[in-house]
Design a protein around this motif. Structure first.
Motif, PDB file in Angstrom:
ATOM      1  N   THR A   1      -5.278  39.403 -28.886  1.00 53.10           N
ATOM      2  CA  THR A   1      -6.053  38.295 -28.332  1.00 53.10           C
ATOM      3  C   THR A   1      -6.074  38.439 -26.807  1.00 53.10           C
ATOM      4  N   ILE A   2      -7.079  37.832 -26.219  1.00 51.77           N
ATOM      5  CA  ILE A   2      -7.199  37.862 -24.756  1.00 51.77           C
ATOM      6  C   ILE A   2      -5.977  37.181 -24.137  1.00 51.77           C
ATOM      7  N   LEU A   3      -5.488  36.126 -24.779  1.00 55.57           N
ATOM      8  CA  LEU A   3      -4.302  35.441 -24.250  1.00 55.57           C
ATOM      9  C   LEU A   3      -3.082  36.358 -24.290  1.00 55.57           C
ATOM     10  N   ASP A   4      -2.881  37.069 -25.390  1.00 53.00           N
ATOM     11  CA  ASP A   4      -1.749  38.001 -25.483  1.00 53.00           C
ATOM     12  C   ASP A   4      -1.834  39.070 -24.385  1.00 53.00           C
ATOM     13  N   ILE A   5      -3.024  39.601 -24.177  1.00 55.22           N
ATOM     14  CA  ILE A   5      -3.206  40.637 -23.153  1.00 55.22           C
ATOM     15  C   ILE A   5      -2.882  40.058 -21.772  1.00 55.22           C
ATOM     16  N   ALA A   6      -3.387  38.873 -21.516  1.00 59.56           N
ATOM     17  CA  ALA A   6      -3.143  38.246 -20.212  1.00 59.56           C
ATOM     18  C   ALA A   6      -1.656  37.987 -20.003  1.00 59.56           C
ATOM     19  N   GLN A   7      -1.018  37.390 -20.998  1.00 65.33           N
ATOM     20  CA  GLN A   7       0.401  37.060 -20.846  1.00 65.33           C
ATOM     21  C   GLN A   7       1.246  38.317 -20.674  1.00 65.33           C
ATOM     22  N   LYS A   8       0.916  39.359 -21.410  1.00 63.74           N
ATOM     23  CA  LYS A   8       1.677  40.614 -21.289  1.00 63.74           C
ATOM     24  C   LYS A   8       1.559  41.188 -19.878  1.00 63.74           C
ATOM     25  N   ASN A   9       0.447  40.894 -19.222  1.00 66.91           N
ATOM     26  CA  ASN A   9       0.203  41.445 -17.887  1.00 66.91           C
ATOM     27  C   ASN A   9       0.381  40.397 -16.776  1.00 66.91           C
ATOM     28  N   LYS A  10       1.065  39.321 -17.116  1.00 62.24           N
ATOM     29  CA  LYS A  10       1.390  38.256 -16.144  1.00 62.24           C
ATOM     30  C   LYS A  10       0.162  37.643 -15.474  1.00 62.24           C
ATOM     31  N   ILE A  11      -0.909  37.540 -16.246  1.00 61.36           N
ATOM     32  CA  ILE A  11      -2.126  36.872 -15.786  1.00 61.36           C
ATOM     33  C   ILE A  11      -2.116  35.487 -16.418  1.00 61.36           C
ATOM     34  N   LYS A  12      -2.209  34.468 -15.580  1.00 61.89           N
ATOM     35  CA  LYS A  12      -2.075  33.104 -16.086  1.00 61.89           C
ATOM     36  C   LYS A  12      -3.367  32.576 -16.696  1.00 61.89           C
TER      37      LYS A  12
END
Ligand code: FES
Length: 89
Positions: free
Chosen positions: A18-29
């Motif tokens: 998911t886009i959220l998983d990708i963001a969280q893994k890369n410290k993007i809020k």
């Protein structure tokens, strides 16, 4: 002088997530008060380019067809299926 600035960050993905998983893994809020359960609608993002999964029932109920047609998706529901450009407000 006052104004706004947008930072653009590119990350590499190796699996469909998911886009959220990708963001969280890369410290993007991305706001996610319901912890990615598809209920709050706060994780809304705009997919400006790229292939993503079909909208889920949660996205259709929360966003409606008009917003989905304009590229808006719930980051916790939409799965990125390759290269993409995502805008977070
Ligand atoms: S995190 Fe609440 S709908 Fe996505």
């Amino acid at each position: 002088m006052s104004g706004k600035v947008k930072f653009i960050q590119e990350v590499e993905i190796k699996k469909k997530k998911t886009i959220l998983d990708i963001a969280q893994k890369n410290k993007i809020k991305i706001k996610s008060p319901c912890d990615g359960k598809g209920k709050c609608g706060k994780c809304i993002v705009k997919v400006v380019d790229g292939k993503v999964s079909e909208p889920t029932k949660a996205e259709i109920n929360t966003l409606g067809d008009k917003k989905i047609k304009k590229g808006y998706r719930l980051a916790c529901e939409a799965i990125l299926e390759g290269d993409g450009k995502i805008v977070i407000d």
